[in-house]
Design an enzyme around this catalytic site. Structure first.
Site, short mmCIF file in Angstrom:
data_model
loop_
_atom_site.label_atom_id
_atom_site.label_comp_id
_atom_site.label_asym_id
_atom_site.label_seq_id
_atom_site.Cartn_x
_atom_site.Cartn_y
_atom_site.Cartn_z
N THR A 109 0.84 -1.21 0.00
CA THR A 109 0.00 0.00 0.00
C THR A 109 0.87 1.26 0.00
O THR A 109 0.61 2.20 -0.77
CB THR A 109 -0.91 0.00 1.26
OG1 THR A 109 -1.72 -1.17 1.21
CG2 THR A 109 -1.78 1.24 1.31
N ASN B 219 -6.35 -8.72 -7.81
CA ASN B 219 -6.38 -9.56 -6.61
C ASN B 219 -7.66 -10.38 -6.48
O ASN B 219 -7.65 -11.45 -5.87
CB ASN B 219 -6.19 -8.70 -5.36
CG ASN B 219 -7.00 -7.43 -5.37
OD1 ASN B 219 -6.88 -6.62 -6.31
ND2 ASN B 219 -7.83 -7.24 -4.39
N GLN C 139 0.17 -8.70 -6.78
CA GLN C 139 -0.41 -10.03 -6.99
C GLN C 139 0.24 -10.80 -8.15
O GLN C 139 -0.12 -11.95 -8.39
CB GLN C 139 -1.92 -9.92 -7.25
CG GLN C 139 -2.73 -9.48 -6.04
CD GLN C 139 -2.80 -10.53 -4.93
OE1 GLN C 139 -2.40 -11.68 -5.10
NE2 GLN C 139 -3.28 -10.11 -3.78
N SER D 2 4.86 -6.49 -2.50
CA SER D 2 4.60 -6.61 -1.06
C SER D 2 5.16 -7.93 -0.55
O SER D 2 5.03 -8.96 -1.23
CB SER D 2 3.10 -6.55 -0.84
OG SER D 2 2.79 -6.89 0.49
N HIS E 241 4.24 -9.94 2.11
CA HIS E 241 3.41 -11.02 2.64
C HIS E 241 2.57 -11.76 1.60
O HIS E 241 1.88 -12.72 1.94
CB HIS E 241 2.53 -10.52 3.80
CG HIS E 241 1.39 -9.64 3.40
ND1 HIS E 241 0.09 -10.06 3.49
CD2 HIS E 241 1.35 -8.38 2.94
CE1 HIS E 241 -0.71 -9.07 3.10
NE2 HIS E 241 0.03 -8.04 2.76
N THR F 236 13.84 4.72 10.25
CA THR F 236 14.75 3.59 10.41
C THR F 236 14.12 2.35 9.79
O THR F 236 12.94 2.06 10.00
CB THR F 236 15.06 3.36 11.91
OG1 THR F 236 15.63 4.57 12.40
CG2 THR F 236 16.02 2.21 12.12
N CYS G 218 -16.11 -6.07 2.93
CA CYS G 218 -16.93 -5.79 4.11
C CYS G 218 -16.36 -4.60 4.85
O CYS G 218 -15.20 -4.60 5.20
CB CYS G 218 -16.88 -6.99 5.06
SG CYS G 218 -18.20 -8.13 4.80
N1 PLP Z 1 -2.21 -4.21 -4.19
C1 PLP Z 1 -2.82 -5.39 -4.38
C2 PLP Z 1 -3.20 -5.81 -5.76
C3 PLP Z 1 -3.10 -6.22 -3.30
O1 PLP Z 1 -3.71 -7.38 -3.48
C4 PLP Z 1 -2.71 -5.79 -2.00
C5 PLP Z 1 -3.04 -6.60 -0.81
O2 PLP Z 1 -4.12 -7.17 -0.72
C6 PLP Z 1 -2.05 -4.56 -1.87
C7 PLP Z 1 -1.83 -3.80 -2.98
C8 PLP Z 1 -1.63 -4.03 -0.54
O3 PLP Z 1 -0.46 -4.67 -0.06
P1 PLP Z 1 -0.12 -4.59 1.50
O4 PLP Z 1 -1.04 -5.53 2.19
O5 PLP Z 1 1.31 -4.98 1.59
O6 PLP Z 1 -0.33 -3.18 1.92
#
Ligand code: PLP
Length: 386
Positions: free
Chosen positions: A70, A148, A176, A196, A198, A234, A322
């Site tokens: 994000t 996503n 994604q 990202s 995770h 940092t 939601c």
């Molecule tokens: N962009 C897309 C297409 C995503 O699927 C996601 C997470 O669901 C994000 C951005 C946001 O990533 P983060 O959870 O690292 O902020």
């Protein structure tokens, strides 16, 4: 547990978890400190940066670590618009993740003209519309690589070709797609790209933005001199090192996971289509992240299916967002033309590295009964859609 929500987040790669845990125990130095315990951490951060850069086909100095996907999206969009005050137009698509969509809304409030490129029923952006939307005032185009919710992959090479003809910068949210398909910033001719941790078996709370050398952009966060003065604060050193290790693992595993996930997803897709009447597959048949399957189950509320599956230990996601209990139909599903009641019947199954044949078999055993029972209870006249 059968975890089929890998687009929401992924379990951490064991090697990444181990590396992070060893790191936290052994290294507390600040990478900005000049003495050895700081320099050592800085070297480890640099190594992670090199791994990420290499995976994207980028140079080491073109990678800036952020606090999330994000943040990387916000940084790219706000940073480029801030750096080009003479241009006040921004183009994005109607199916972006909120990280981009809400940034676009913020820009609109600030007086920037935002154009939202529509998509067809498979979720692919309208290139002709895009072409016509570009003006000399366009500072940036941001269109996601893979969606996503439905997995549709956008024709980024064509988008950048159109943009280059008019000298416009292009950013893509590759959160994604990275780690699932080939993502190379030179092949795609991108100026900026977000990832990202995770979503790729790395830790949460860390991401990265690729910024092509020479791109005019301002920071999003001001303060110290970290990240070549492009992202103050940092560093999340353990997160960065974990992200690097997760990317290393992906590169080492090569196509192995991709092929296996594709096969499992195809089995699940075919099973759902064969065993459950009145379903509709959402997304592109071919240009899709193959592990993402989104289905409408006509006549049903997706949330009820989700909760029933959860009682069997199967975790999936709905196609709806939601917010504080109020369920809104997903903007992505609306954009591909689904009526709100159909959008509210959609379930996303997203497969990942740790899924097995048994996982798919369990879903195919439980899901048809769950759907049949709910349909019996609701006894609705189910209309199928085209
Ligand atoms: N962009 C897309 C297409 C995503 O699927 C996601 C997470 O669901 C994000 C951005 C946001 O990533 P983060 O959870 O690292 O902020």
């Amino acid at each position: 547990m059968v975890y089929l929500d890998n687009n929401a987040t992924t379990p951490i790669d064991p090697a990444a978890a181990e590396k992070m845990s060893d790191f936290i125990k052994e290294h507390f130095g600040n990478p900005s400190s000049l003495y050895p315990i700081g320099r050592q951490v800085k070297e480890m951060v640099t190594e992670a940066r090199e791994i990420v850069a290499k995976a994207l086909g980028a140079g080491r100095t073109e990678i800036i670590f952020t606090g999330s996907g994000t943040e990387a999206d916000n940084f790219a969009i706000r940073g480029v618009l801030d750096a080009h005050p003479e241009k006040n137009e921004f183009i994005t698509s109607v199916i972006e993740h909120p990280a981009v969509m809400e940034t676009a809304h913020y820009l609109e409030k600030k007086g920037v003209k935002v154009t939202y490129v529509p998509v067809d029923k498979y979720g692919t952006v309208d290139l002709q519309f895009l072409k016509e939307a570009i003006t000399p005032q366009t500072a940036l185009i941001s269109i996601m690589h893979a969606n996503n919710e439905i997995g549709t992959i956008q024709p980024i090479e064509e988008i950048t070709r159109i943009a280059k003809e008019k000298d416009v910068l292009v950013h893509t949210d590759a959160v994604q797609s990275f780690g699932k398909i080939d993502v190379n910033v030179d092949k795609l001719e991108l100026d900026l790209l977000s990832i990202s941790g995770h979503k790729i078996y790395g830790p949460k709370g860390v991401g990265a933005l690729y910024i092509r050398k020479g791109t005019h952009i301002w920071p999003l966060i001001y303060g110290g001199h970290q990240e070549r003065e492009m992202r103050a604060g940092t560093e999340n050193t353990a997160g960065i090192i974990g992200l690097g290790e997760a990317v290393r693992a992906i590169r080492e595993r090569g196509d192995k996971d991709k092929k296996r996930i594709e096969k499992l997803a195809e089995k699940l897709k075919k099973g759902i289509e064969d065993k459950i009447p009145k379903v509709k597959f959402n997304g592109h048949e071919r240009n899709r992240i193959k592990g993402t399957l989104n289905f409408a189950f006509f006549g049903l509320e997706a949330e009820a299916i989700l909760l029933a599956l959860a009682t069997k230990g199967i975790y999936v996601s709905t196609g709806s967002a939601c917010s504080e209990g109020a369920e809104e139909a997903s903007h992505v599903l609306a954009a591909i033309g689904l009526k709100p009641e159909v959008a509210r019947s959609c379930i996303r199954f997203s497969l990942g590295r740790f899924n097995s044949e048994e996982d798919v078999e369990l879903v195919l055993k439980e899901l048809p009964d769950i759907v049949a029972k709910f349909r019996e209870i609701s006894a609705l006249d189910i209309e199928e859609e085209d």
